[in-house]
Design a protein around this motif. Structure first.
Motif, short mmCIF file in Angstrom:
data_model
loop_
_atom_site.label_atom_id
_atom_site.label_comp_id
_atom_site.label_asym_id
_atom_site.label_seq_id
_atom_site.Cartn_x
_atom_site.Cartn_y
_atom_site.Cartn_z
N ASN A 145 0.84 -1.19 0.00
CA ASN A 145 0.00 0.00 0.00
C ASN A 145 0.89 1.24 0.00
OD1 ASN A 145 -3.05 -0.85 0.77
ND2 ASN A 145 -1.58 -2.23 1.73
N TYR A 146 0.60 2.13 -0.92
CA TYR A 146 1.33 3.40 -1.00
C TYR A 146 0.34 4.53 -0.74
CZ TYR A 146 3.75 7.44 -2.98
OH TYR A 146 4.32 8.68 -3.16
N LEU A 147 0.58 5.30 0.33
CA LEU A 147 -0.27 6.42 0.70
C LEU A 147 0.43 7.72 0.32
CD1 LEU A 147 -1.10 3.98 2.60
CD2 LEU A 147 -1.91 5.71 4.20
N TYR A 148 -0.24 8.49 -0.53
CA TYR A 148 0.34 9.73 -1.05
C TYR A 148 -0.64 10.88 -0.75
CZ TYR A 148 1.77 13.23 -4.53
OH TYR A 148 2.15 14.39 -5.15
N MET A 149 -0.11 11.98 -0.20
CA MET A 149 -0.93 13.13 0.19
C MET A 149 -0.63 14.31 -0.74
SD MET A 149 -2.40 11.83 2.94
CE MET A 149 -3.10 13.27 3.70
N PRO A 150 -1.35 14.46 -1.86
CA PRO A 150 -1.04 15.55 -2.79
C PRO A 150 -1.51 16.93 -2.31
CG PRO A 150 -2.91 14.28 -3.56
CD PRO A 150 -2.40 13.56 -2.36
N TYR A 181 2.71 12.76 11.76
CA TYR A 181 3.14 11.43 11.29
C TYR A 181 2.13 10.84 10.32
CZ TYR A 181 4.63 6.56 11.40
OH TYR A 181 5.04 5.30 11.04
N ASN A 182 0.87 11.01 10.60
CA ASN A 182 -0.16 10.37 9.79
C ASN A 182 -0.55 11.17 8.55
OD1 ASN A 182 -1.18 7.77 11.14
ND2 ASN A 182 -1.03 9.19 12.85
N TYR A 183 0.03 12.35 8.38
CA TYR A 183 -0.22 13.10 7.14
C TYR A 183 1.01 13.14 6.25
CZ TYR A 183 -4.85 14.54 8.57
OH TYR A 183 -6.18 14.54 8.92
N ASP A 184 1.97 12.28 6.52
CA ASP A 184 3.11 12.11 5.64
C ASP A 184 2.86 10.98 4.65
OD1 ASP A 184 4.56 14.12 6.82
OD2 ASP A 184 5.60 12.78 8.23
N ASP A 185 3.56 11.02 3.52
CA ASP A 185 3.50 9.89 2.59
C ASP A 185 4.06 8.66 3.28
OD1 ASP A 185 2.59 11.76 0.82
OD2 ASP A 185 4.49 11.96 -0.25
N ARG A 186 3.50 7.49 2.96
CA ARG A 186 3.89 6.29 3.68
C ARG A 186 3.77 5.07 2.78
NH1 ARG A 186 6.48 7.11 8.07
NH2 ARG A 186 4.96 8.77 8.45
N HIS A 188 18.91 5.68 2.78
CA HIS A 188 18.75 7.03 3.32
C HIS A 188 17.75 7.05 4.46
CE1 HIS A 188 16.70 11.02 3.36
NE2 HIS A 188 17.96 11.44 3.36
N LYS A 189 18.02 7.94 5.47
CA LYS A 189 17.13 8.13 6.59
C LYS A 189 16.55 9.54 6.57
CE LYS A 189 18.71 4.96 10.24
NZ LYS A 189 19.18 4.90 11.66
N LEU A 246 12.47 4.11 1.23
CA LEU A 246 12.62 3.38 -0.02
C LEU A 246 12.07 4.27 -1.11
CD1 LEU A 246 13.42 0.65 -1.33
CD2 LEU A 246 11.03 -0.05 -1.08
N LEU A 247 12.95 4.68 -2.06
CA LEU A 247 12.59 5.65 -3.09
C LEU A 247 12.12 6.96 -2.43
CD1 LEU A 247 10.68 3.31 -5.59
CD2 LEU A 247 13.08 4.02 -5.64
N ASN A 248 12.81 7.32 -1.35
CA ASN A 248 12.52 8.54 -0.59
C ASN A 248 11.15 8.52 0.11
OD1 ASN A 248 14.98 9.85 -1.17
ND2 ASN A 248 14.19 10.48 -3.19
N ILE A 249 10.58 7.33 0.30
CA ILE A 249 9.30 7.19 1.00
C ILE A 249 9.53 6.36 2.25
CG2 ILE A 249 6.91 6.42 0.81
CD1 ILE A 249 7.32 6.41 -2.25
N PRO A 250 9.25 6.90 3.45
CA PRO A 250 9.40 6.11 4.67
C PRO A 250 8.39 4.96 4.70
CG PRO A 250 8.35 8.20 5.16
CD PRO A 250 8.78 8.27 3.73
N PHE A 251 8.81 3.83 5.24
CA PHE A 251 7.91 2.67 5.29
C PHE A 251 7.58 2.32 6.73
CE2 PHE A 251 12.27 1.12 4.93
CZ PHE A 251 12.37 0.23 5.99
#
Length: 787
Positions: A504-509, A530-535, A586-587, A595-600
């Motif tokens: 699942n990829y969550l993206y907030m445009p 935390y919950n309004y970041d991409d994840r 990267h951190k 992963l691909l600049n998206i925190p998991f």
């Protein structure tokens, strides 16, 4: 904190008082109606006859429970609401004698006519109960009926004196077929044993068990008529010497007795275009072509719509093998789960070859409609938030000629959202989505043997989804892909599901600027930020369901005396974390690998759910429910994604609170921030009494308890952390009543819950049950039962 104007406060107080007055008037009117109706219960009882007011069963033996005998009562009183009030009898009594008036006809349809006592039915009941108890081994049973008359009402009591049971002193077998005798000699699963009651039901069950055993060993013609019992008793000894007799085979009346024939499967044929509406004779089936696959003849009309391998692999009947009833039932089960088929029928034709008997087998298959388009308009209920959705679906049930089911679905939804901090936009939720999935009726996995895949009979599903969600405070895109396996059919007790991979990829445009400045850019609101970041969530999971009756849930509810257990386990981020540490990825500034600049996300989660249905009678039942869950973020995450956190309150939880209004712990959200009212641990306990009212309407009374907690102490959620020494003091308790309309295919539910115990440390009353106010109640409108 939101402030109300004086006008708003005055309006709220006015409506609260008005509703409170209306409720009191309604309850007073109901009480008056019940009191006045008591005199109308005998209005339609003929002169010289009696209303059957109550029936009781009294048994002097604890081994024979009244509930075991109640199904044999030939007459029972008029039904009661909640086992307390004969409301439908009252309604019938309100009707006038003039049946030409529509009011009287309606009242009679809604009500129940009085049950008039019948001496003949009482005698029949005594005879049937006597027979039932005798079948349990109590041959000296005595059943008496006692009548108590008060005015024009009668109370009937059946007194059952069982006496001493007959006991099986010794157990012998007289097997006249040597081959079967040798087979049963090693059978250790007999239901009969010395010292047990002489129970006719158990004796009959043993006959059926032997039949099932032999039919799995090739004895196609064997049935219960070949087994009987003899019992020798000594007078006044209450002991019996029991002998089980198994007779030899006789094909037709007048034929000589022989050994029971053992059948093997002969040639197995498939006919794929069988029309059940045409003649049952095989010669009448239209066949234009045929082929042979691994020695199996396959006949079809114009075009073979299923691959030969699919037909052969789903048949458990193999040429040369002994006939087996279990293999026959597995064959039916395997073909019935193929969506490309509508009906399956298996026929056997006996053929004698020298001294052996064979069964030439014909598997007759009727194809279903392979492609369809459907439109749906539905009501939605997301934890108590109501809305509407529309969708269009295309389904192909035989995509690759192996009964693979392909589904493409487009969906749009609108929902009114509750429990949110108000923003500049309207308080609603809109969604546009697309979904594609393909289901294979077999285990699709490399490196496994064909025999293993054939035995496990799992289905494999691959899916992709895309959702575009527009909420008042943000826009979110969720893209997901899944790979899962399921096995265990609906008519079986156990079902399993394994999610091998769920991404699942969550993206907030877009996020509302005021909302972002007020909440997300503040250090005090870590949970929101935390919950309004991409994840990115990469998870694996397993779910287990056990249903004691082997049935299915109807409208999310159990049926009959039964219980169900559900267990869900899931894990996310472990493989990605190991990969990230190994490769030094990267951190972020928060210390999270990307992963691909998206925190998991990384967490473990477990949920347990238990439901038990206790059927009091055909109109009343008590349902017990307990649910618990815990989710632990670790490694690459200090918190769970919002979608994975628990919430409490709402139509399916503690119904004295609105959805996401309760917890965690004793925490109270001053600005109704729904993000802060989530947790990592959840407990729910519910008891609900359900009763049939009239027509399609059902009633309920319930008590709910529960709450949520966090595993860590968050500054945004003070008093929300779980503490073993005080969590029980933070359990919220609610009570209430419900009205439901059962439309067979779904339930429309209206529940009114009241707070009884409030764990909120800022609440005016700790025990609002002692100070009931409308402010402490919540009305829930939902679809389906809560559990």
């Amino acid at each position: 904190m939101n402030c109300k104007t004086d006008l708003e406060r005055t309006t709220v107080i006015y409506w609260h008082r008005l509703l409170h007055s209306a409720l009191c008037c309604a309850l007073s009117a109901l009480l008056a109606v019940v009191v006045l109706s008591s005199c109308s219960t005998t209005k339609y009882v003929p002169e010289g006859e009696y209303l059957l007011d109550a029936v009781r069963l009294e048994v002097d033996n604890k081994e024979v429970k009244p509930s075991m005998l109640s199904p044999y009562l030939r007459q029972t009183p008029n039904a009661k609401w909640f086992s307390l009030m004969k409301m439908q009898l009252f309604v019938y009594g309100w009707s006038g004698r003039d049946s030409t008036k529509w009011v009287n006809r309606v009242l009679r349809r809604l009500g129940d006519a009085p049950v008039i006592y019948s001496a003949e039915e009482t005698e029949r009941t005594c005879r049937e109960i006597t027979k039932v108890v005798q079948n349990m081994g109590y041959m000296g049973v005595d059943v008496e009926s006692e009548r108590t008359v008060s005015k024009r009402k009668m109370k009937l009591t059946y007194r059952v004196k069982t006496g001493r049971p007959y006991i099986i002193k010794s157990l012998q077998r007289d097997i006249q077929d040597e081959a079967i005798g040798a087979l049963l000699e090693h059978d250790s699963l007999s239901l009969l044993h010395e010292g047990m009651n002489f129970d006719i039901n158990q004796l009959d069950a043993e006959r059926q068990r032997i039949v099932n055993l032999l039919r799995d060993k090739g004895y196609y013609r064997f049935n219960k008529d070949y087994i009987h019992y003899t019992a020798d008793t000594v007078r006044n000894s209450f002991a019996a010497d029991l002998t089980l007799h198994l007779n030899r085979y006789r094909a037709r009346s007048g034929d000589s007795l022989t050994l029971h024939p053992v059948y093997t499967i002969g040639k197995v044929n498939f006919i794929t275009d069988y029309d059940v509406l045409e003649s049952s004779a095989l010669s009448s089936i239209e066949v234009n072509d045929s082929l042979h696959y691994r020695g199996y003849p396959i006949y079809y009309k114009n075009k073979l719509y299923l691959r030969p391998k699919v037909l052969v692999n789903n048949s458990s009947l193999e040429p040369g093998a002994l006939f087996s009833e279990q293999a026959l039932q597995r064959t039916y089960s395997n073909f019935n789960r193929l969506q490309a088929l509508r009906y399956t029928n298996v026929r056997f034709f006996e053929v004698q070859q020298r001294d052996s008997m064979k069964l030439n087998t014909y598997v007759l298959l009727t194809p279903g409609k392979h492609q369809s388009v459907s439109f749906e308009l539905e009501g939605t209920n997301s934890a108590g938030d109501l809305g509407a959705a529309a969708s269009v679906s295309f389904q192909h049930r035989n995509l690759f000629h192996g009964s693979e089911t392909f589904l493409l679905k487009l969906r749009g939804a609108y929902e009114a959202v509750s429990g949110l901090q108000k923003v500049q936009r309207n308080q609603n939720y809109q969604e546009l989505g697309a979904e594609a999935s393909i289901n294979f009726p077999r285990f699709m996995f490399p490196f496994l043997t064909a025999d293993f895949k054939r035995r496990i009979r799992a289905t494999s599903e691959f899916s992709m989804q895309y959702n575009y969600q527009m909420r008042p405070e943000f826009t979110r895109i969720i893209a997901s892909a899944g790979w899962s396996y399921k096995w265990g059919l609906q008519n079986q007790r156990v079902q399993h599901k394994i999610d091998v991979l769920d991404i699942n990829y969550l993206y907030m445009p877009w996020i509302d600027a005021d909302f972002e400045n007020k909440y997300l850019n503040q250090d005090q609101s870590y949970i929101l930020k935390y919950n309004y970041d991409d994840r990115l969530i990469v998870r694996m999971g397993y779910s287990f369901t056990y249903h004691s009756n082997g049935g299915v849930f109807q409208n999310n509810s159990l049926t009959g005396n039964s219980y169900a257990v559900r267990l869900n386990l899931e894990s996310a981020g472990n493989l990605l974390y190991a990969l990230a540490r190994t490769m030094g990825l990267h951190k972020t500034s928060e210390g999270e690998y990307t992963l691909l600049n998206i925190p998991f996300a990384q967490y473990l989660k477990a949920d347990f759910d238990w439901t038990k249905n206790v059927q009091i009678d055909h109109r009343n039942a008590v349902i017990f429910h307990f649910g618990a869950g815990v989710a632990v973020p670790y490694g690459n995450a200090k918190m769970l994604p919002f979608e994975k956190r628990y919430f409490s309150g709402g139509a399916n939880s503690v119904r004295g609170w609105s959805v996401r209004e309760l917890g965690p712990g004793s925490y109270h959200s001053e600005n109704n921030n729904f993000m802060n009212q989530t947790g990592d641990i959840k407990l729910d306990a519910n008891v609900e009494y359900r009763t049939r009212l009239f027509w399609k309407f059902r009633g309920a009374a319930f008590v709910d308890a529960g709450n949520i907690w966090t595993l860590r102490e968050y500054k945004d959620q003070p008093d929300g952390q779980f503490d073993f020494h005080k969590f029980y003091k933070q359990l919220a308790v609610a009570y209430g009543v419900g009205l439901r309309m059962d439309l067979d295919f779904f339930i429309v539910r209206l529940d009114w819950g009241w707070k009884a115990v409030n764990p909120n440390h800022t609440a005016r009353y700790r025990y609002p049950i002692l100070h009931p106010r409308l402010h402490d109640s919540t009305l829930h409108f939902a679809v389906g039962y809560p559990f």
